[in-house]
Motif scaffolding. Structure first.
Motif, PDB file in Angstrom:
ATOM      1  N   ALA A 182       0.869  -1.184   0.000  1.00  0.00           N
ATOM      2  CA  ALA A 182       0.000   0.000   0.000  1.00  0.00           C
ATOM      3  C   ALA A 182       0.901   1.228   0.000  1.00  0.00           C
ATOM      4  CB  ALA A 182      -0.887   0.012   1.229  1.00  0.00           C
ATOM      5  N   ILE A 183       0.685   2.103  -0.964  1.00  0.00           N
ATOM      6  CA  ILE A 183       1.482   3.330  -1.076  1.00  0.00           C
ATOM      7  C   ILE A 183       0.695   4.483  -0.446  1.00  0.00           C
ATOM      8  CG2 ILE A 183       2.550   4.960  -2.695  1.00  0.00           C
ATOM      9  CD1 ILE A 183       2.636   2.666  -4.754  1.00  0.00           C
ATOM     10  N   LEU A 184       1.336   5.204   0.460  1.00  0.00           N
ATOM     11  CA  LEU A 184       0.725   6.409   1.041  1.00  0.00           C
ATOM     12  C   LEU A 184       1.578   7.618   0.662  1.00  0.00           C
ATOM     13  CD1 LEU A 184      -0.592   4.165   2.857  1.00  0.00           C
ATOM     14  CD2 LEU A 184      -0.507   5.813   4.712  1.00  0.00           C
ATOM     15  N   PRO A 185       1.110   8.449  -0.250  1.00  0.00           N
ATOM     16  CA  PRO A 185       1.887   9.638  -0.605  1.00  0.00           C
ATOM     17  C   PRO A 185       1.710  10.696   0.495  1.00  0.00           C
ATOM     18  CG  PRO A 185       0.201   9.100  -2.266  1.00  0.00           C
ATOM     19  CD  PRO A 185      -0.122   8.339  -1.027  1.00  0.00           C
ATOM     20  N   VAL A 218       3.484   8.592  -6.542  1.00  0.00           N
ATOM     21  CA  VAL A 218       3.228   7.146  -6.608  1.00  0.00           C
ATOM     22  C   VAL A 218       4.373   6.452  -7.359  1.00  0.00           C
ATOM     23  CG1 VAL A 218       1.669   5.392  -7.587  1.00  0.00           C
ATOM     24  CG2 VAL A 218       0.725   7.381  -6.374  1.00  0.00           C
ATOM     25  N   VAL A 271      -0.738  -2.907  -6.484  1.00  0.00           N
ATOM     26  CA  VAL A 271      -0.539  -2.011  -5.338  1.00  0.00           C
ATOM     27  C   VAL A 271      -1.857  -1.332  -4.983  1.00  0.00           C
ATOM     28  CG1 VAL A 271       1.893  -1.524  -5.793  1.00  0.00           C
ATOM     29  CG2 VAL A 271       0.135  -0.051  -6.831  1.00  0.00           C
ATOM     30  N   VAL A 312      -3.204   2.305  -3.389  1.00  0.00           N
ATOM     31  CA  VAL A 312      -2.774   3.674  -3.092  1.00  0.00           C
ATOM     32  C   VAL A 312      -3.857   4.282  -2.215  1.00  0.00           C
ATOM     33  CG1 VAL A 312      -2.220   5.948  -4.050  1.00  0.00           C
ATOM     34  CG2 VAL A 312      -1.539   3.883  -5.298  1.00  0.00           C
ATOM     35  N   ARG A 337      -8.734   6.226  -3.007  1.00  0.00           N
ATOM     36  CA  ARG A 337      -8.418   4.824  -2.715  1.00  0.00           C
ATOM     37  C   ARG A 337      -8.377   4.094  -4.049  1.00  0.00           C
ATOM     38  NH1 ARG A 337      -7.800   7.181   1.342  1.00  0.00           N
ATOM     39  NH2 ARG A 337      -8.502   6.677   3.446  1.00  0.00           N
ATOM     40  N   TYR A 338      -7.269   3.394  -4.286  1.00  0.00           N
ATOM     41  CA  TYR A 338      -7.046   2.766  -5.592  1.00  0.00           C
ATOM     42  C   TYR A 338      -6.407   1.391  -5.393  1.00  0.00           C
ATOM     43  CZ  TYR A 338      -6.684   7.861  -6.521  1.00  0.00           C
ATOM     44  OH  TYR A 338      -6.873   9.226  -6.561  1.00  0.00           O
ATOM     45  N   LEU A 373      -2.041  11.043 -11.355  1.00  0.00           N
ATOM     46  CA  LEU A 373      -2.319   9.602 -11.304  1.00  0.00           C
ATOM     47  C   LEU A 373      -3.504   9.266 -12.209  1.00  0.00           C
ATOM     48  CD1 LEU A 373      -1.723   6.836 -10.047  1.00  0.00           C
ATOM     49  CD2 LEU A 373      -3.207   7.462  -8.120  1.00  0.00           C
TER      50      LEU A 373
END
Ligand code: G1P
Length: 296
Positions: free
Chosen positions: A12-15, A120, A132, A134, A212-213, A236
């Motif tokens: 899980a990517i958290l920018p 991302v 992934v 996001v 949320r992706y 994105l």
């Protein structure tokens, strides 16, 4: 690499590199993601949502001055030892129970503020070779079941890419990424188009992306060559749009509601909502808010 849809979600990517200019001066010396909603920083809600969806690797895309976020997801030895010595079990649990396992939270940096898509992309070497998730950390979602967990159900059925959607009033569609939809099955819709921050009168629907992706790793190649879009930023939404027609793409009108904590009114609203929900202080908050409203 497995086919799109059969790939596990590996990270899980958290920018979290954003400057938080909409909530200044609160964010002058602390990251906006560390602003508390009642007793938890915003970013903790979002990490908990990812973990509750079964995702074990969290990749923070940070920037200068964001070290407090990394400290928050680490043990604070002195504090924990002192609480333990004094028998303060509740405090000890509050300070340490949510800390993920060693190695579960990884940080990388976005060295220049070139947009969400760029942030991302900066995580590409840290995510493994699966799909992934996001999660935008400005947005916290109150839901009977975590929004990302609801999306994982859709992913298990359809594979490909899944985004969370919410209806917004038509006159504010220019603030969001907006999707164009095909066939609908209950709360799941096929996504056939998307546009970031459409001009007034040009939105293809009033279904907005809520931050949320679940995305296939091909998104990284798309991001690598993505030209700047809305606001001069690498978006994105534009990179996702280039995957449409090549991979399954679904939207979930999720069950729950979001609070935009990157916005002053949204942040105050989140504190009121979670204060009312809180098991210890909820009844007292209700009394005090009612009194305030009756005087307003
Ligand atoms: C970002 C996304 C946008 C999405 C929004 C949700 O925009 O680019 O597609 O609708 O988050 O909060 P931002 O709010 O960063 O301008």
């Amino acid at each position: 690499m497995a086919e799109p849809g059969k790939r596990p979600i590996t990270a899980a990517i958290l920018p979290v590199a954003g400057l938080g200019t909409r909530v200044l001066p609160a964010t002058k010396a602390i990251p906006k993601e560390m602003l508390p909603v009642v007793d938890k920083p915003v970013v903790q809600f979002v990490v908990e949502e990812a973990l509750a969806a079964g995702i074990e690797r969290i990749v923070l895309v940070t920037g200068r001055g964001k070290g407090a976020i990394e400290d928050h997801f680490d043990h604070m030895f002195e504090l924990e030892a002192s609480l333990r010595a004094r028998g303060k079990d509740e405090g000890l649990a509050a300070a340490s129970d949510f800390v993920p396992q060693p190695g579960q939270v990884i940080s990388t940096r976005q060295q220049s503020p070139l947009g969400l898509g760029h942030a991302v992309w900066c995580a590409r070497h840290a995510v493994g070779d699966g799909a992934v998730a996001v999660l935008l950390p400005d947005v916290i979602i109150r839901a009977p079941r975590g929004c990302l967990a609801q999306m994982v159900d859709v992913y298990d059925r359809h594979g490909g890419n899944v985004v969370a959607l919410e209806e917004v009033p038509w006159d504010v569609t220019y603030r969001y990424g907006i999707v164009e939809t095909g066939a609908r099955d209950g709360s799941t819709v096929e996504v056939t188009g998307m546009v970031e921050k459409p001009k007034a009168g040009e939105a293809p629907s009033n279904l907005s992306l809520v931050g949320r992706y679940i995305l296939q790793p091909e998104v990284f190649a798309a991001l690598a060559s993505q030209e700047p879009g809305a606001g001069g930023e690498i978006q994105l939404t534009d990179a996702m749009a280039s995957l449409l027609g090549k991979q399954p793409f679904h939207g979930l009108v999720y069950d729950g509601r979001q609070f935009d904590c990157g916005d002053k009114a949204g942040y105050v609203e989140a504190n009121a909502a979670y204060g009312l929900d809180h098991p210890d202080i909820g009844p007292e908050v209700r009394k005090r808010l009612a009194a305030l409203l009756s005087q307003a």
